[in-house]
Design a protein around this motif. Structure first.
Motif, mmCIF file in Angstrom:
data_model
loop_
_atom_site.group_PDB
_atom_site.id
_atom_site.type_symbol
_atom_site.label_atom_id
_atom_site.label_comp_id
_atom_site.label_asym_id
_atom_site.label_seq_id
_atom_site.Cartn_x
_atom_site.Cartn_y
_atom_site.Cartn_z
ATOM 1 N N SER A 1 1.075 -1.269 0.044
ATOM 2 C CA SER A 1 0.068 0.057 0.006
ATOM 3 C C SER A 1 0.851 1.264 0.071
ATOM 4 C CB SER A 1 -0.853 -0.061 1.317
ATOM 5 O OG SER A 1 -2.080 -0.927 1.099
ATOM 6 N N ILE B 1 -4.760 5.090 -2.171
ATOM 7 C CA ILE B 1 -4.832 3.872 -3.340
ATOM 8 C C ILE B 1 -3.712 4.225 -4.474
ATOM 9 C CG2 ILE B 1 -7.298 3.271 -2.885
ATOM 10 C CD1 ILE B 1 -8.367 4.889 -5.227
ATOM 11 N N ASP C 1 -4.026 -1.587 -6.959
ATOM 12 C CA ASP C 1 -4.683 -2.042 -5.681
ATOM 13 C C ASP C 1 -6.028 -2.670 -5.789
ATOM 14 O OD1 ASP C 1 -2.481 -0.966 -4.323
ATOM 15 O OD2 ASP C 1 -3.513 0.688 -3.563
#
Length: 645
Positions: free
Chosen positions: A40, A361, A365
């Protein structure tokens, strides 16, 4: 007390937002993650990061890992453990600084029943409530069922009549237990024509408390906010003074430390307001306050936690301009705002000077049912409310985000709505204006984008064919009819025929040859971009192919086109009369029984996704002839659930 290393006990966009401030202050940011989050953006932007084996709610694992990393303080963000008094106490017991209010304040205000009782004793205006179902009639319908430990719209149900009460309470209890580990609920009078006004407060360890103005957060669906702004257009200076001073008065009586929000329900018809709750944490919508005051709330939280006094008094706070925040969710407004899953195939936006993006994001993702479906917050700022709304609407239109269904177009519809622009943003806004919040797309722009997509596909497929890319486009060794490409948009089929001349691609929509014939000249093309001239006008668009779909955005919002196959797949079978899952999730309750008759509108089963319950109801009268699922099953979107004959 000097802090050097701070753990952000959260994930996603709020973790990234907090990490940015920590690093700007010259401190070290520590992130935590589970397996699905290891790549992330927030993890990549931290100075240090550790993996959690048991998830984001395991207090002991988080604290043990924090000690291993020699963390000085923990910032909990919002959600998860941010308002968990037990976690706060454990953190402090390990001599780690808690960035937030005291555990006692969290505990008192985190219990909606006890917090309201406290406010009644302190003469803070509060709506009547009860924990006894038998007292519902005394309060009077409509009634709002609320989770005692709740927040974020979870564990809430509006009840319009006595016959709905038992089922609504049972559903609210299940949802509250799933989200907060506490199934207690209470009943409160529901104000139909209301606004949601909240006041940002800030306190230090020396008894100083100030407010940073109000936010209006009345535009909600499923009792969750989607658009927030500051200041509120509805408040006069007298009302603003009254409501902000009430918030400060309550915060002082709580001996409040750090940032917090006092929320009120405001009656549109009477100008009365009542205490709703105190959020003992940073709010999702805190950026609008930061935009109009110029104050970084996370920075102030860290300074207060390190033992410093507030560096300003109430008279020092200057409010400028107007800020609006839109929450970008992975959800389908055309499907009762149910959450959606998918993979972010691309992400690009305009990055305007008057726009702030809080997002966690990136391309690639995966959006799963495991977490809240909010993808990003987009915040605009300008001198006036109308300018701010226009800037935000334009920014949302420029966002290219294929791969996941979002509420982007719906947000644009809200911001451009005449009622919104006039400030008529009461809590019934979406219900009242719903049919007007899906503006029709410009047909001319759709036509140009579709034709550009055909041109891009032809070029893209040719350049990616390693065996034939040396051939001229549309080259054949015989005479063939024009090439054909078909798209599906909103259940309608669009068939385009095209051919190449020496310099142009000639294209038209079938059955509209005479009026839709166009010439396209390519100027620039790449994997995610097309710039071309169509009939003397330039089209510059972001474009992404994902699966059998293509998304193209020329600045008027993403247009999602499904490429139709030349031949139908005989293996695709749809069971007639079947009810299908509206989203991925877990079957937690089944009311329907095999061979039993059902009525249209009857709840047949309940699906849980993203900590929210969704009732699947019969669309017609009939008899259950097939059951394809059982309690506890995980299902994908579109999966057959049962069959009604």
């Amino acid at each position: 007390m000097k802090l050097k290393k701070i753990l952000v006990a959260n994930r996603g966009e709020i973790a990234l937002r907090i990490i940015k401030t920590i690093k700007e202050m010259g401190l070290e940011a520590v992130a935590m993650y589970v397996e699905i989050d290891k790549n992330s953006v927030y993890v990549q932007n931290s100075d240090h990061a550790f993996k959690l084996d048991n998830g984001y709610m395991d207090q002991d694992e988080i604290i043990n890992k924090a000690k291993q990393f020699n963390v000085d303080a923990i910032h909990p963000g919002y959600g998860f453990l941010s308002e968990n008094a037990e976690f706060c106490k454990k953190v402090k017991n390990e001599k780690i600084v808690w960035i937030g209010p005291d555990a006692e304040t969290i505990e008192l205000m985190g219990d909606k029943i006890n917090s309201k009782n406290f406010c009644v004793k302190q003469n803070i205006p509060t709506l009547s409530k009860t924990s006894k179902l038998s007292d519902a009639k005394k309060i009077g319908y409509p009634i709002l069922v609320k989770a005692s430990a709740g927040g974020g719209g979870k564990g809430m149900r509006v009840v319009n009549s006595p016959k709905e009460l038992d089922d609504s309470v049972a559903a609210a209890k299940r949802e509250a237990k799933s989200s907060f580990g506490d199934n207690r609920v209470f009943l409160e009078k529901f104000i139909e024509k209301s606004r949601h006004i909240e006041v940002q407060v800030l306190g230090d360890n020396f008894g100083n408390v100030i407010h940073l103005g109000e936010r209006e957060c009345s535009i909600q669906r499923r009792h969750q906010k989607i658009i927030e702004e500051s200041p509120s257009l509805r408040l006069t200076e007298d009302l603003r003074q009254n409501i902000t001073s009430t918030a400060v008065e309550l915060a002082k009586k709580l001996n409040y430390k750090s940032a917090g929000t006092v929320e009120f329900i405001f009656d549109e018809n009477t100008n009365e307001f009542w205490f709703l709750e105190v959020n003992t944490r940073l709010q999702v919508e805190h950026p609008v306050t930061e935009m109009v005051t110029g104050i970084d709330l996370v920075k102030e939280q860290i300074k207060v936690a390190s033992g410093k006094r507030l560096s300003f008094q109430q008279s020092d706070i200057v409010f400028k301009g107007h800020a609006i925040e839109a929450r970008l969710y992975a959800e389908n407004p055309n499907n009762d705002f149910l959450p959606e899953t998918g993979t972010v195939a691309n992400l690009s936006f305009s990055s305007s000077a008057n726009i702030r993006w809080d997002s966690g994001i990136k391309k690639g993702d995966k959006v799963t049912p495991d977490f809240d479906p909010m993808l990003a917050k987009v915040i605009s700022f300008s001198e006036t409310r109308e300018e701010s709304a226009n800037i935000l609407s334009k920014e949302l239109k420029s966002i290219h985000l294929p791969g996941v269904v979002t509420n982007k177009d719906f947000l644009i519809g809200c911001l451009e709505n005449k009622s919104f622009l006039r400030g008529k943003t009461t809590s019934d806004f979406i219900e009242r204006e719903y049919k007007k919040l899906f503006p029709l797309k410009d047909k001319g722009n759709i036509d140009r984008c579709m034709k550009a997509t055909v041109a891009w596909l032809q070029f893209y497929q040719k350049t990616n064919n390693s065996n034939l890319n040396f051939l001229p486009r549309n080259w054949t060794n015989g005479i063939l009819p024009k090439s054909t490409l078909s798209f599906q948009l909103n259940d309608e089929e669009y068939i385009f025929k095209y051919s190449n001349t020496e310099n142009f691609l000639e294209i038209y929509r079938e059955h509209f040859e005479r009026i839709s014939l166009s010439k396209i000249e390519m100027i620039e093309v790449s994997e995610n971009l097309i710039i071309c001239e169509i009939d003397g006008t330039i089209l510059n668009a972001s474009i992404t192919k994902f699966g059998e779909n293509i998304s193209i955005n020329s600045g008027q919002g993403d247009l999602i086109l499904r490429i139709l196959p030349t031949f139908n797949d005989p293996n695709e079978v749809v069971t007639e009369g079947s009810l299908t899952a509206p989203m991925p999730g877990k079957i937690i309750k089944i009311n329907a029984k095999l061979n039993k008759s059902v009525k249209a509108g009857e709840t047949l089963l309940i699906l849980e996704a993203m900590k929210m319950e969704h009732a699947v109801k019969a669309v017609s009268d009939g008899k259950i002839s097939e059951m394809y699922v059982k309690t506890g099953d995980q299902v994908e979107s579109g999966a057959n659930l049962l069959k009604i004959d």
